[in-house]
Design an enzyme around this catalytic site. Sequence first.
Site, PDB file in Angstrom:
ATOM      1  N   GLY A  11       1.866 -12.395   5.183  1.00  0.00           N
ATOM      2  CA  GLY A  11       2.315 -11.365   6.109  1.00  0.00           C
ATOM      3  C   GLY A  11       3.475 -11.719   7.010  1.00  0.00           C
ATOM      4  O   GLY A  11       3.616 -11.155   8.095  1.00  0.00           O
ATOM      5  N   THR A  12       4.357 -12.627   6.574  1.00  0.00           N
ATOM      6  CA  THR A  12       5.501 -12.960   7.433  1.00  0.00           C
ATOM      7  C   THR A  12       6.458 -11.770   7.563  1.00  0.00           C
ATOM      8  O   THR A  12       6.951 -11.493   8.666  1.00  0.00           O
ATOM      9  CB  THR A  12       6.268 -14.191   6.906  1.00  0.00           C
ATOM     10  N   ASN A  13       6.720 -11.063   6.466  1.00  0.00           N
ATOM     11  CA  ASN A  13       7.574  -9.875   6.564  1.00  0.00           C
ATOM     12  C   ASN A  13       6.897  -8.798   7.399  1.00  0.00           C
ATOM     13  O   ASN A  13       7.551  -8.094   8.183  1.00  0.00           O
ATOM     14  CB  ASN A  13       7.924  -9.338   5.171  1.00  0.00           C
ATOM     15  N   LYS A  64      -9.092   1.586 -10.824  1.00  0.00           N
ATOM     16  CA  LYS A  64      -7.791   1.862 -10.207  1.00  0.00           C
ATOM     17  C   LYS A  64      -7.678   3.292  -9.678  1.00  0.00           C
ATOM     18  O   LYS A  64      -7.137   3.527  -8.602  1.00  0.00           O
ATOM     19  CB  LYS A  64      -6.670   1.598 -11.219  1.00  0.00           C
ATOM     20  N   ARG A  90       0.239  -5.300  -5.920  1.00  0.00           N
ATOM     21  CA  ARG A  90      -0.262  -4.355  -6.920  1.00  0.00           C
ATOM     22  C   ARG A  90       0.802  -3.300  -7.199  1.00  0.00           C
ATOM     23  O   ARG A  90       1.600  -2.957  -6.323  1.00  0.00           O
ATOM     24  CB  ARG A  90      -1.534  -3.664  -6.426  1.00  0.00           C
ATOM     25  N   ASN A 106      10.090  -0.979  -1.241  1.00  0.00           N
ATOM     26  CA  ASN A 106       9.579  -2.306  -1.574  1.00  0.00           C
ATOM     27  C   ASN A 106      10.673  -3.344  -1.361  1.00  0.00           C
ATOM     28  O   ASN A 106      11.864  -3.062  -1.496  1.00  0.00           O
ATOM     29  CB  ASN A 106       9.115  -2.340  -3.036  1.00  0.00           C
ATOM     30  N   HIS A 108      11.841  -7.019  -2.863  1.00  0.00           N
ATOM     31  CA  HIS A 108      11.613  -7.875  -4.034  1.00  0.00           C
ATOM     32  C   HIS A 108      12.495  -9.123  -3.942  1.00  0.00           C
ATOM     33  O   HIS A 108      13.695  -9.018  -3.687  1.00  0.00           O
ATOM     34  CB  HIS A 108      11.933  -7.109  -5.323  1.00  0.00           C
TER      35      HIS A 108
END
Length: 196
Positions: A11-13, A64, A90, A106, A108
């Site tokens: 969880g650093t971001n 799912k 996920r 997101n 990446h």
Amino acid sequence: MKVAIFASGNGTNFEILAKKFANNEIMGQIGLLFCDHPDAHVIARAQKYHIPVKTFTVKECGGKRLYEEKIMKLLQKFQIDFIILAGYLRVIGPTILANYDGRIVNLHPAFLPEYPGLHSIERAFADKRQQTGVTVHFVDAGLDSGPIIAQEHVPILATDSLETLEQRVHECEHRLYPQVIKELLPQFNQKEHNNQ
């Protein structure tokens, strides 16, 4: 503007974003952290900022489809407008995509379309590439294939170990992602306002 952050790990971001939301450097409010790993360190980071946390696994939900339906109910309950993925490991499925089309971003750790999927930094390092990078993109039904919002290259130095490369990629992430979110959310809010 209420955002949910999805995360799976350290969880650093997440914490960098949480700090910037808390200081009003980014417009809006983090209304929810969703985590698919009940013992992930990111949960403690969210609690420090008094951000509501919900956590459950696919296995707990029985598959799912039911997992995504349960997440959707959460997003509706917390009146979430926008989703930020920050180390969520996920793939976002059709239920959430259909309801949040164009409203999921997101981060990446590669210069897409190179190295989509997991272990991107390790793969670039093993291939002895001269550079890798960081990409912020919208999420679609593919694997790290949505429209790109911003990218930066990160050089792979001859003196790099995997650890030093990872550190520089993460430094780039920690700078680029908040900057993009800060610019993106007001644009999205204005678009929503104009559509009303």
